[in-house]
Design a protein around this motif. Structure first.
Motif, PDB file in Angstrom:
ATOM      1  N   SER A  25      11.223  -1.892 -10.497  1.00 14.77           N
ATOM      2  CA  SER A  25      11.357  -0.503 -10.033  1.00 14.77           C
ATOM      3  C   SER A  25      11.899   0.445 -11.096  1.00 14.77           C
ATOM      4  CB  SER A  25      12.285  -0.450  -8.812  1.00 14.77           C
ATOM      5  OG  SER A  25      11.894  -1.367  -7.855  1.00 14.77           O
ATOM      6  N   LEU A  59       1.373   0.851 -11.789  1.00 14.66           N
ATOM      7  CA  LEU A  59       1.171   2.187 -11.225  1.00 14.66           C
ATOM      8  C   LEU A  59       2.304   2.511 -10.252  1.00 14.66           C
ATOM      9  CD1 LEU A  59      -2.654   1.976 -10.481  1.00 14.66           C
ATOM     10  CD2 LEU A  59      -1.539   3.143 -12.390  1.00 14.66           C
ATOM     11  N   ALA A  60       2.623   3.806 -10.130  1.00  9.40           N
ATOM     12  CA  ALA A  60       3.723   4.204  -9.238  1.00  9.40           C
ATOM     13  C   ALA A  60       3.365   4.028  -7.773  1.00  9.40           C
ATOM     14  CB  ALA A  60       4.110   5.658  -9.510  1.00  9.40           C
ATOM     15  N   ARG A  98      10.173   0.399 -25.025  1.00 12.96           N
ATOM     16  CA  ARG A  98      10.123   1.294 -26.192  1.00 12.96           C
ATOM     17  C   ARG A  98       8.785   1.093 -26.932  1.00 12.96           C
ATOM     18  NH1 ARG A  98      15.159   3.016 -28.596  1.00 12.96           N
ATOM     19  NH2 ARG A  98      16.078   1.408 -27.294  1.00 12.96           N
ATOM     20  N   ASP A 118       9.137   5.719 -18.573  1.00 14.34           N
ATOM     21  CA  ASP A 118       9.720   6.749 -19.443  1.00 14.34           C
ATOM     22  C   ASP A 118      11.229   6.635 -19.578  1.00 14.34           C
ATOM     23  OD1 ASP A 118       9.963   7.523 -16.753  1.00 14.34           O
ATOM     24  OD2 ASP A 118      10.263   9.615 -17.311  1.00 14.34           O
ATOM     25  N   VAL A 119      11.895   5.965 -18.637  1.00 14.18           N
ATOM     26  CA  VAL A 119      13.350   5.867 -18.722  1.00 14.18           C
ATOM     27  C   VAL A 119      13.843   4.447 -18.946  1.00 14.18           C
ATOM     28  CG1 VAL A 119      13.777   7.910 -17.314  1.00 14.18           C
ATOM     29  CG2 VAL A 119      13.571   5.695 -16.194  1.00 14.18           C
ATOM     30  N   TYR A 143       5.051   2.200 -14.380  1.00 16.41           N
ATOM     31  CA  TYR A 143       6.277   1.437 -14.172  1.00 16.41           C
ATOM     32  C   TYR A 143       6.352   0.302 -15.182  1.00 16.41           C
ATOM     33  CZ  TYR A 143       8.312   3.684 -10.172  1.00 16.41           C
ATOM     34  OH  TYR A 143       8.961   4.603  -9.382  1.00 16.41           O
ATOM     35  N   ASN A 157       6.112  10.901 -22.594  1.00 19.28           N
ATOM     36  CA  ASN A 157       6.827  10.692 -21.327  1.00 19.28           C
ATOM     37  C   ASN A 157       6.017  11.182 -20.129  1.00 19.28           C
ATOM     38  OD1 ASN A 157       9.024   9.419 -22.394  1.00 19.28           O
ATOM     39  ND2 ASN A 157      10.213  11.297 -22.673  1.00 19.28           N
ATOM     40  N   ASP A 166       7.428  13.386 -27.898  1.00 20.10           N
ATOM     41  CA  ASP A 166       8.060  12.541 -26.872  1.00 20.10           C
ATOM     42  C   ASP A 166       7.701  13.030 -25.480  1.00 20.10           C
ATOM     43  OD1 ASP A 166       9.189  11.028 -28.792  1.00 20.10           O
ATOM     44  OD2 ASP A 166      11.203  11.906 -28.665  1.00 20.10           O
ATOM     45  N   ASP A 167       7.663  14.359 -25.315  1.00 18.60           N
ATOM     46  CA  ASP A 167       7.371  14.901 -23.983  1.00 18.60           C
ATOM     47  C   ASP A 167       5.963  14.535 -23.536  1.00 18.60           C
ATOM     48  OD1 ASP A 167       9.844  15.945 -23.778  1.00 18.60           O
ATOM     49  OD2 ASP A 167       9.288  17.989 -24.335  1.00 18.60           O
TER      50      ASP A 167
END
Lengths: 160, 689
Positions: A48, A92-93, A60, A52-53, A42, A35, A31-32
């Motif tokens: 926004s 992209l962020a 998912r 990952d969250v 995004y 993530n 998972d790490d």
């Protein structure tokens, strides 16, 4: 008996074969690891929200896709490019550092620099007369040291 | 009936506010005191009227009148009454009415003050406040009406204020319910605080415009609105902090600030407001920067409206949503018109806004405050550009982009660091003139102490250069500020023969703004500790655990024990709660219960972290997923957020500082008489406020 022996040998060879396959299989990325890539992307659907969250089912599945892509040996950059190709630069962020998007990065420093230059020019204008007066304050306060005043005084004395 | 009543009263309020504008303009231009008084009374009337409209809406909300579209959207039968009341600002239409109500309250409070020699400001303050009120009430009445009801027209349900032909009222059995994310206590208070901050800034702006219109451009308008500005700043700051705490507690991503456009929309007026708070001191002390203060207050007002526009117009999701939104273009038009009109007034009065004195030194207090303004404006430029760039990109190229945290963090980190440095240096510089030598003499002891702290941290905590620079600046602010408290108190002790505590309390009590400001500087340093901690030292991990399996991170070990799921039909929520044992360096230290709440009415999840908080770090555990049938396994995301508690502690100290600085301690009318005395006293001190 012979048949039984052959069967045993066959099972043994089969088990070795399968064990070999199992040993050859790479474990899926953790998972790490997923993530670490997803946090740089995004959610293509939500506003926004880093991938990952993001709690949605779609995200998912995208995280599972990243896991699979990592397992397939794709690099971070390749995965990011895959998402950009499929969902656009918004995943992209930050805006990509190319073409028109450079404007995003260049305008703020240009404006800030312009502000700083304006401020320091104003400082100079403000402090110049004062600096001059600060330096000359004492001289000005003593009329005898002021050349113009001294000459003026002398003229008056002459006329008198 | 109640809905019609509420709408009717809102309409009357709108008309009364319109009347107050015309009466005030007529009274001011024709020098008619009676018309100005009439305008003032009309303005005063708007508050009870809008209160009645708001009362009607609250009645509809708490009595489950789901035939009202707004009530249907934001409430449900299962919601407790207090949440039904706070749902008033939980949706667009209600929040615009809430804005109007607050503005009417604040304007009434202003118009009730004794005007005496400032009477010429009164009509124009009424005009500016009423124009803003008319705009917001107009939105409520014509575009975002919270009293609109559902009607059954030819078999289909349509929202209308009044009954269409052959229509019958339609009442759904239950409502959608408030977004679960908005049911958190922090979120219940957060929007009103932000709105209070937003609306409070209308008052200094109104006085600034009145000063420009009347030509009384001295610093009287600043003195009259000083406390308004401070309270506005308090509310806005408190709103931002509550928003951060809410994000930390509810959004489930382990942080407090995500550089989301909605957050930035509220942050931008805070930036100009903070610059304004510093800048007005230069005008009060030195008679300088009159143009700049006008521009700052205009910008703050424009950003308040712009912030409301950003969050309310749908423009952030897409420029097309903005174009389709009935209120988006109107907001844009209002912001543009008021901005252009205000700047035109400043240009018209430009000659009367000249500085009374000149800048003597680039290290004087006023020069450092100007640098501080430059830094705040620079952060504003980054924020503003970051928010609007995606819109511009979409508009001109059709391509949507995201401007996320890496952009803002990289651009603002050096600017915030420079601000920290200025917070340490500026209190030591004098108004008028300072030199490198005087500043060096004043700061060297604090700088040496800060260097010792930094070296100690290098050997015991971190070798990251960025972090060490940050900790040095924080330590410098703390040492300088405490030195200032110490120096002032010692001087007073020697002069007055008082004991230390008496001297300290009297010193602070008689210089509320200066020492309130110092408390705020301390709070900023404390908050910076938390920000540095979470930004530079946060660690995280995620893993799926079977029962009794463990996960380790930064010295913590988590052991998954069990998971339970149950429904509360009354509340309309399904709770899924995990039990996780926590060990630190092998020693059991407690249990955490991360959970996920599922709200039936809105069909949304809320992720509630299990959080163990200490001054050293937070262990923040999220339940990400679980196996519902056997409940033998669950996935957890775990963050260790070092030092983050200092952010919240700093926030509390921050509030104490603002309240201390803003607390009324004297009649403002007496100030000019005392000013000369204060000035004489201050001339003896190199470091006054």
């Amino acid at each position: 008996m012979k048949k039984f022996l052959y069967t045993l040998i066959f099972i043994f060879l089969l088990s070795i074969l399968f064990t070999g396959v199992a040993f050859a299989q790479e474990p899926l990325p953790s998972d790490d690891e997923v993530n670490a890539v997803a946090s740089q992307l995004y959610c293509p659907v939500c506003e926004s929200t880093p991938l990952d969250v993001c709690p949605t089912e779609a995200c998912r599945q995208w995280r599972d896709l990243i896991r699979q892509q990592l397992a397939d040996g794709m690099t971070e950059d390749q995965i990011k490019q895959y998402f950009v190709d499929n969902y656009g630069a918004r995943v992209l962020a930050e805006p990509p550092k190319q073409g028109y998007f450079w404007l995003a990065y260049l305008l703020p420093p240009v404006l800030i620099l312009a502000g700083a230059i304006m401020l320091f020019r104003s400082f100079k204008v403000w402090t110049k007369p004062q600096a001059a007066s600060t330096g000359l304050d004492e001289e000005k306060s003593d009329p005898s040291k002021d050349e113009y005043v001294a000459r003026f005084e002398e003229e008056i004395k002459k006329r008198n | 009936m109640i809905a019609e009543f509420g709408y009717g009263i809102a309409l009357v309020s709108f008309l009364v506010a319109v009347y107050s504008i015309f009466a005030a303009v007529y009274g001011a231009t024709k020098k008619s005191a009676s018309m100005v008084e009439s305008a003032r009374r009309a303005m005063l009337l708007t508050f009870p009227l809008i209160s009645l409209a708001a009362g009607a809406l609250i009645y509809l909300l708490v009595t489950n009148q789901f035939n009202v579209a707004f009530v249907y959207e934001v409430t449900s039968r299962s919601m407790p009454t207090y949440l039904k009341v706070t749902a008033w600002w939980g949706g667009q239409a209600g929040s615009l009415l809430f804005w109007s109500w607050l503005l009417a309250a604040f304007t009434s409070a202003v118009t009730l003050r004794k005007w005496d020699r400032d009477i010429e400001f009164l009509p124009w303050v009424i005009v500016v406040c009423s124009v803003t009120l008319v705009f917001f009430l107009g939105m409520v009445i014509f575009y975002e009406n919270p009293f609109t009801r559902f009607w059954l027209v030819n078999g289909s349900v349509e929202p209308h204020m009044f009954a269409p032909l052959n229509a019958t009222i339609f009442t759904p059995d239950d409502g959608n319910g408030l977004n679960p994310l908005l049911r958190h206590p922090g979120m219940v208070i957060h929007p009103p605080m932000l709105y209070l901050g937003f609306v409070s800034y209308v008052i200094p702006y109104a006085f600034a415009m009145a000063a420009l219109i009347t030509g009384r451009t001295d610093d009287r308008w600043i003195r009259l609105t000083r406390r308004w500005s401070l309270w506005a700043w308090l509310f806005l700051s408190f709103g931002l902090v509550l928003g951060g705490r809410w994000a930390y507690d509810v959004l489930g991503w382990g942080g407090y600030w995500g550089w989301d456009p909605v957050e930035i929309a509220a942050f931008m007026p805070w930036l100009t407001g903070t610059a304004f708070l510093h800048s007005v001191m230069i005008q009060e002390k030195r008679g300088m920067l009159k143009h700049w203060n006008m521009i700052l207050v205009i910008l703050t007002y424009a950003l308040v409206i712009f912030g409301t526009f950003l969050t309310r117009s749908g423009v952030l999701s897409s420029v097309h949503a903005f174009a389709n939104s009935p209120i988006g273009p109107l907001f844009m038009g209002f912001v543009s018109t008021t901005l252009v009109a205000s700047i035109a007034l400043v240009i018209y009065r430009w000659p009367t806004l000249r500085s009374e004195t000149e800048m003597k030194s680039m290290l004087s207090r006023e020069a450092l405050f100007l640098l501080n303004n430059l830094l705040f404006m620079s952060i504003l430029v980054v924020c503003f550009w970051g928010v609007i760039f995606p819109l511009i990109s979409e508009l001109f190229t059709g391509q949507k982009v995201t401007v996320g945290p890496p952009f803002y963090e990289r651009a603002t980190a050096p600017l915030f660091s420079a601000l920290l440095f200025l917070s340490a240096v500026a209190p030591l510089s004098a108004w008028g003139h300072s030199t490198i030598q005087t500043l060096g003499r004043a700061i060297w002891k604090s700088a040496a102490a800060a260097a010792v702290v930094t070296i100690t941290l290098f050997f015991t905590y971190t070798n990251k250069i960025g972090a060490l620079i940050g900790f040095f600046l924080i330590a410098l602010i703390l040492f300088v500020t405490f030195q200032e408290f110490w120096r002032g108190t010692r001087a007073r002790q020697q002069a007055q023969g008082e004991n230390f505590l008496t001297a300290l309390s009297r010193l602070m009590g008689r210089n509320r703004r200066r020492y309130g400001g110092y408390i705020i500087h301390i709070s900023m340093a404390l908050m910076a500790i938390g920000i540095l901690g979470i930004e530079l030292f946060q660690t995280s991990t995620q893993g799926a655990l079977a029962k009794d399996e463990t996960l380790t991170i930064s010295g913590y070990t988590l052991q998954y024990k069990e998971l339970a799921s149950w429904e509360d039909r009354g509340e309309g929520v399904n709770y899924t709660r995990a039990v996780v044992d926590i060990f630190k360096d092998g020693e059991y230290i407690g249990e955490l219960n991360p959970r996920i709440d599922y709200y039936f009415d809105s069909q949304q999840n809320m992720t509630i972290p299990g959080n163990r908080s200490t001054l050293k770090d937070d262990l923040y555990v999220l339940l990400v997923d679980w196996q519902p049938v056997s409940a033998v396994g669950a996935t957890f995301k775990v963050y260790v957020n070092p030092l983050v508690n200092w952010l919240w502690i700093g926030s509390l100290v921050f509030l104490v500082g603002i309240v201390f600085a803003a607390w009324p301690d004297r009649d403002p009318a007496e100030e000019p008489a005392r000013r000369s005395v204060t000035q004489r006293a201050n001339q003896t001190s190199a470091a006054d406020d």
